[in-house]
Motif scaffolding. Structure first.
Motif, PDB file in Angstrom:
ATOM      1  N   GLY A 205       0.792  -1.230   0.000  1.00 57.76           N
ATOM      2  CA  GLY A 205       0.000   0.000   0.000  1.00 57.76           C
ATOM      3  C   GLY A 205       0.820   1.273   0.000  1.00 57.76           C
ATOM      4  O   GLY A 205       0.273   2.369  -0.107  1.00 57.76           O
TER       5      GLY A 205
ATOM      6  N   LYS B 179       4.554   1.611  -4.139  1.00 60.14           N
ATOM      7  CA  LYS B 179       5.695   1.156  -4.947  1.00 60.14           C
ATOM      8  C   LYS B 179       5.334   1.134  -6.432  1.00 60.14           C
ATOM      9  O   LYS B 179       6.092   1.593  -7.272  1.00 60.14           O
ATOM     10  CB  LYS B 179       6.125  -0.265  -4.554  1.00 60.14           C
ATOM     11  CG  LYS B 179       6.641  -0.417  -3.150  1.00 60.14           C
ATOM     12  CD  LYS B 179       7.123  -1.833  -2.895  1.00 60.14           C
ATOM     13  CE  LYS B 179       6.061  -2.915  -2.938  1.00 60.14           C
ATOM     14  NZ  LYS B 179       5.054  -2.866  -1.865  1.00 60.14           N
TER      15      LYS B 179
ATOM     16  N   THR C 196       6.511  -8.182  -9.237  1.00 56.47           N
ATOM     17  CA  THR C 196       6.274  -9.624  -9.079  1.00 56.47           C
ATOM     18  C   THR C 196       4.828  -9.907  -8.647  1.00 56.47           C
ATOM     19  O   THR C 196       4.282 -10.943  -8.973  1.00 56.47           O
ATOM     20  CB  THR C 196       7.289 -10.271  -8.108  1.00 56.47           C
ATOM     21  OG1 THR C 196       7.420  -9.440  -6.963  1.00 56.47           O
ATOM     22  CG2 THR C 196       8.633 -10.477  -8.762  1.00 56.47           C
TER      23      THR C 196
ATOM     24  N   VAL D  21       2.405 -12.651 -10.357  1.00 53.16           N
ATOM     25  CA  VAL D  21       1.609 -13.646  -9.618  1.00 53.16           C
ATOM     26  C   VAL D  21       0.138 -13.552 -10.047  1.00 53.16           C
ATOM     27  O   VAL D  21      -0.515 -14.566 -10.324  1.00 53.16           O
ATOM     28  CB  VAL D  21       1.759 -13.434  -8.094  1.00 53.16           C
ATOM     29  CG1 VAL D  21       0.746 -14.260  -7.308  1.00 53.16           C
ATOM     30  CG2 VAL D  21       3.180 -13.768  -7.632  1.00 53.16           C
TER      31      VAL D  21
ATOM     32  N   VAL E 268      -1.897 -16.333  -1.805  1.00 56.59           N
ATOM     33  CA  VAL E 268      -2.039 -14.875  -1.947  1.00 56.59           C
ATOM     34  C   VAL E 268      -3.242 -14.376  -1.141  1.00 56.59           C
ATOM     35  O   VAL E 268      -3.156 -13.351  -0.461  1.00 56.59           O
ATOM     36  CB  VAL E 268      -2.170 -14.489  -3.445  1.00 56.59           C
ATOM     37  CG1 VAL E 268      -2.479 -13.013  -3.610  1.00 56.59           C
ATOM     38  CG2 VAL E 268      -0.892 -14.862  -4.197  1.00 56.59           C
TER      39      VAL E 268
ATOM     40  N   LEU F 128       3.496 -15.199   1.524  1.00 55.92           N
ATOM     41  CA  LEU F 128       4.399 -15.098   0.386  1.00 55.92           C
ATOM     42  C   LEU F 128       4.418 -16.425  -0.366  1.00 55.92           C
ATOM     43  O   LEU F 128       4.389 -17.486   0.260  1.00 55.92           O
ATOM     44  CB  LEU F 128       5.828 -14.789   0.845  1.00 55.92           C
ATOM     45  CG  LEU F 128       6.068 -13.433   1.491  1.00 55.92           C
ATOM     46  CD1 LEU F 128       7.552 -13.262   1.813  1.00 55.92           C
ATOM     47  CD2 LEU F 128       5.593 -12.289   0.599  1.00 55.92           C
TER      48      LEU F 128
ATOM     49  N   GLY G  58       8.486  -5.204  -5.582  1.00 52.97           N
ATOM     50  CA  GLY G  58       7.987  -6.395  -4.868  1.00 52.97           C
ATOM     51  C   GLY G  58       8.973  -7.554  -4.882  1.00 52.97           C
ATOM     52  O   GLY G  58       8.655  -8.638  -4.421  1.00 52.97           O
ATOM     53  N   PHE G  59      10.152  -7.330  -5.400  1.00 57.47           N
ATOM     54  CA  PHE G  59      11.207  -8.341  -5.408  1.00 57.47           C
ATOM     55  C   PHE G  59      12.544  -7.637  -5.243  1.00 57.47           C
ATOM     56  O   PHE G  59      12.776  -6.633  -5.911  1.00 57.47           O
ATOM     57  CB  PHE G  59      11.208  -9.115  -6.735  1.00 57.47           C
ATOM     58  CG  PHE G  59      12.212 -10.250  -6.735  1.00 57.47           C
ATOM     59  CD1 PHE G  59      11.828 -11.539  -6.412  1.00 57.47           C
ATOM     60  CD2 PHE G  59      13.549 -10.007  -7.063  1.00 57.47           C
ATOM     61  CE1 PHE G  59      12.769 -12.567  -6.405  1.00 57.47           C
ATOM     62  CE2 PHE G  59      14.479 -11.041  -7.050  1.00 57.47           C
ATOM     63  CZ  PHE G  59      14.082 -12.318  -6.724  1.00 57.47           C
TER      64      PHE G  59
ATOM     65  N   ARG H  70      11.853  -9.911  -1.670  1.00 60.02           N
ATOM     66  CA  ARG H  70      11.004  -9.747  -0.490  1.00 60.02           C
ATOM     67  C   ARG H  70      11.455 -10.630   0.660  1.00 60.02           C
ATOM     68  O   ARG H  70      10.867 -10.595   1.728  1.00 60.02           O
ATOM     69  CB  ARG H  70       9.583 -10.177  -0.884  1.00 60.02           C
ATOM     70  CG  ARG H  70       8.527  -9.123  -0.726  1.00 60.02           C
ATOM     71  CD  ARG H  70       7.253  -9.831  -1.135  1.00 60.02           C
ATOM     72  NE  ARG H  70       6.074  -9.107  -0.957  1.00 60.02           N
ATOM     73  CZ  ARG H  70       5.472  -8.378  -1.898  1.00 60.02           C
ATOM     74  NH1 ARG H  70       6.025  -8.191  -3.058  1.00 60.02           N
ATOM     75  NH2 ARG H  70       4.310  -7.821  -1.661  1.00 60.02           N
TER      76      ARG H  70
ATOM     77  N   ARG I 179      -7.899   0.948  -2.316  1.00 57.46           N
ATOM     78  CA  ARG I 179      -7.372   0.684  -3.672  1.00 57.46           C
ATOM     79  C   ARG I 179      -8.470   0.122  -4.581  1.00 57.46           C
ATOM     80  O   ARG I 179      -9.220  -0.758  -4.181  1.00 57.46           O
ATOM     81  CB  ARG I 179      -6.235  -0.327  -3.528  1.00 57.46           C
ATOM     82  CG  ARG I 179      -5.453  -0.570  -4.768  1.00 57.46           C
ATOM     83  CD  ARG I 179      -4.024  -0.865  -4.490  1.00 57.46           C
ATOM     84  NE  ARG I 179      -3.815  -2.017  -3.621  1.00 57.46           N
ATOM     85  CZ  ARG I 179      -2.593  -2.390  -3.205  1.00 57.46           C
ATOM     86  NH1 ARG I 179      -1.524  -1.703  -3.552  1.00 57.46           N
ATOM     87  NH2 ARG I 179      -2.455  -3.435  -2.421  1.00 57.46           N
TER      88      ARG I 179
ATOM     89  N   ARG J 157      -8.818  -5.745  -5.171  1.00 57.73           N
ATOM     90  CA  ARG J 157      -8.060  -6.999  -5.139  1.00 57.73           C
ATOM     91  C   ARG J 157      -8.601  -7.865  -4.013  1.00 57.73           C
ATOM     92  O   ARG J 157      -8.880  -7.357  -2.925  1.00 57.73           O
ATOM     93  CB  ARG J 157      -6.577  -6.697  -4.862  1.00 57.73           C
ATOM     94  CG  ARG J 157      -5.806  -6.385  -6.103  1.00 57.73           C
ATOM     95  CD  ARG J 157      -4.424  -5.871  -5.819  1.00 57.73           C
ATOM     96  NE  ARG J 157      -3.673  -6.591  -4.783  1.00 57.73           N
ATOM     97  CZ  ARG J 157      -2.393  -6.321  -4.470  1.00 57.73           C
ATOM     98  NH1 ARG J 157      -1.753  -5.369  -5.124  1.00 57.73           N
ATOM     99  NH2 ARG J 157      -1.781  -6.984  -3.535  1.00 57.73           N
TER     100      ARG J 157
ATOM    101  N   ASP K 237      -7.105  -9.684  -2.062  1.00 51.19           N
ATOM    102  CA  ASP K 237      -6.239  -9.686  -0.868  1.00 51.19           C
ATOM    103  C   ASP K 237      -6.175  -8.307  -0.214  1.00 51.19           C
ATOM    104  O   ASP K 237      -5.374  -8.083   0.679  1.00 51.19           O
ATOM    105  CB  ASP K 237      -4.817 -10.192  -1.204  1.00 51.19           C
ATOM    106  CG  ASP K 237      -4.127  -9.404  -2.308  1.00 51.19           C
ATOM    107  OD1 ASP K 237      -4.825  -8.671  -3.041  1.00 51.19           O
ATOM    108  OD2 ASP K 237      -2.896  -9.494  -2.431  1.00 51.19           O
TER     109      ASP K 237
HETATM  110  N1  LIG Z   1       8.904 -11.453  -4.223  1.00 49.15           N
HETATM  111  C1  LIG Z   1       7.837 -12.152  -3.779  1.00 49.15           C
HETATM  112  N2  LIG Z   1       8.004 -13.240  -3.002  1.00 49.15           N
HETATM  113  C2  LIG Z   1       6.963 -13.971  -2.558  1.00 49.15           C
HETATM  114  N3  LIG Z   1       5.687 -13.668  -2.835  1.00 49.15           N
HETATM  115  C3  LIG Z   1       5.448 -12.588  -3.624  1.00 49.15           C
HETATM  116  C4  LIG Z   1       6.509 -11.778  -4.127  1.00 49.15           C
HETATM  117  N4  LIG Z   1       5.978 -10.767  -4.882  1.00 49.15           N
HETATM  118  C5  LIG Z   1       4.647 -10.946  -4.834  1.00 49.15           C
HETATM  119  N5  LIG Z   1       4.318 -12.022  -4.076  1.00 49.15           N
HETATM  120  C6  LIG Z   1       2.962 -12.531  -3.795  1.00 49.15           C
HETATM  121  O1  LIG Z   1       2.010 -11.721  -4.488  1.00 49.15           O
HETATM  122  C7  LIG Z   1       1.167 -11.019  -3.556  1.00 49.15           C
HETATM  123  C8  LIG Z   1       0.846  -9.638  -4.096  1.00 49.15           C
HETATM  124  O2  LIG Z   1       2.054  -8.914  -4.251  1.00 49.15           O
HETATM  125  P1  LIG Z   1       2.042  -7.323  -4.377  1.00 49.15           P
HETATM  126  O3  LIG Z   1       1.093  -6.925  -5.442  1.00 49.15           O
HETATM  127  O4  LIG Z   1       3.457  -6.901  -4.535  1.00 49.15           O
HETATM  128  O5  LIG Z   1       1.424  -6.904  -2.987  1.00 49.15           O
HETATM  129  P2  LIG Z   1       1.633  -5.796  -1.901  1.00 49.15           P
HETATM  130  O6  LIG Z   1       0.539  -4.813  -2.162  1.00 49.15           O
HETATM  131  O7  LIG Z   1       1.415  -6.592  -0.642  1.00 49.15           O
HETATM  132  O8  LIG Z   1       3.012  -5.169  -1.978  1.00 49.15           O
HETATM  133  C9  LIG Z   1       1.944 -11.044  -2.249  1.00 49.15           C
HETATM  134  O9  LIG Z   1       1.105 -10.908  -1.112  1.00 49.15           O
HETATM  135  C10 LIG Z   1       2.607 -12.415  -2.313  1.00 49.15           C
HETATM  136  O10 LIG Z   1       1.694 -13.444  -2.016  1.00 49.15           O
END
Ligand SMILES: Nc1ncnc2c1ncn2[C@@H]1O[C@H](COP(=O)(O)OP(=O)(O)O)[C@@H](O)[C@H]1O
Length: 281
Positions: free
Chosen positions: A58, A61, A79, A83, A101, A106, A135-136, A138, A172, A216, A218
């Protein structure tokens, strides 16, 4: 691309990479982004930037990494998007991934490195070079593997107080048709006990998207809280990993995009000309 083949090899060997050694240094220097940015001039035969964006769920990024990728003409590789694409494709991994997710956990280092390798391979075929990763890494293990396969120039750590992070995730919205991101939350946290307040206006959709907004799965309160908990446990050490290598640029967001974007460009020493061009865009 050397990064790609080394990353692919890492993905294959990941299960045997049980204890990648890394050197913990006590460097506390802040990198000079100007040097980093201008050393990338392809006319001098240098490669494009290889940057990483860190920060809690949130924090924004995606927003800032995407704007910078346009400005610097390098791909923005998130990343989380990889996913979600895998989930939407209903491929063999999708049911396993959706469970992980949607609980805010993770996915495994092995799966994420495989998805990233595939994305880099497709980019290489299109002639892409450089990247802004969002996101990478993490986990420490992801950071160690990335460090083994390539040189990261700069890591931007975006920061915002936790109360604002939760409200931003819950606010969001995504246009189900064009994929644009909006935020319906108004964040207005008063400063107290020396802690600064923060105001962030909503990022409202245009009428063409307003009826097509989705959230989303999640981005619910319990799942966001779990993602924040996991960030603190698994991803905070990644900040220290880069801090100790003198690569971490800390950036406290002063407000919404209108206040934060010019300040971020300033912190990155991107010059006025580029700021004006991007503000006009
Ligand atoms: N580098 C990573 N390693 C492990 N899981 C990841 C990674 N990047 C993304 N994910 C998975 O994808 C989901 C969504 O990622 P992201 O959109 O980056 O969410 P956030 O809003 O939590 O930063 C994460 O909660 C995780 O389950």
């Amino acid at each position: 691309m050397a990064v790609l083949s080394r990353l692919t090899t890492s993905a294959r060997q990941l299960s045997s990479l049980s204890s990648l050694a890394y050197i913990t240094r006590t460097l506390t220097t802040t990198p000079n982004p100007k040097t980093l940015y201008f050393s990338q001039d392809s006319k001098d035969g240098e490669r494009n930037v290889q940057w990483v964006f860190l920060g809690c769920p949130g924090v924004g990024k995606g927003t800032y990494a995407s704007r910078l990728s346009t400005l610097l003409s390098v791909p923005h590789i998130a990343t989380g998007d990889l996913v979600r694409e895998e989930l939407a494709s209903s491929g063999p991994l999708s049911s396993q991934l959706s469970e992980i997710v949607n609980q805010g956990k993770l996915v495994s280092d092995e799966i994420i490195i495989n998805l990233l390798s595939k994305r880099l391979e497709a980019g290489e075929a299109r002639g892409e070079s450089g990247f802004i990763l969002d996101g990478f890494p993490r986990t420490l293990r992801q950071a160690e593997i990335l460090e083994e396969v390539t040189d990261i120039d700069l890591v931007v750590n975006l920061k915002l107080q936790e109360e604002a992070l939760l409200a931003k995730c819950l606010g969001r919205r995504i246009c189900s048709e064009c994929g644009a991101n909006y935020n319906v939350a108004t964040i207005d946290i008063k400063g107290e006990n020396g802690k600064p307040g923060i105001y962030m206006a909503p990022l409202s959709p245009p009428p063409s998207c307003a009826q097509k907004l989705i959230s989303r799965p999640d981005d619910t309160e319990p799942v966001v809280k779990e993602r924040l908990r996991i960030y603190n446990e698994m991803s905070r050490p990644v900040e220290e990993f880069y801090r100790s290598r003198g690569k971490l640029l800390e950036f406290d967001l002063p407000g919404g995009i209108p206040e934060s974007w010019p300040k971020l460009l300033q912190a990155l020493n991107l010059d006025d000309h580029e700021v004006k061009q991007s503000a006009a865009a």
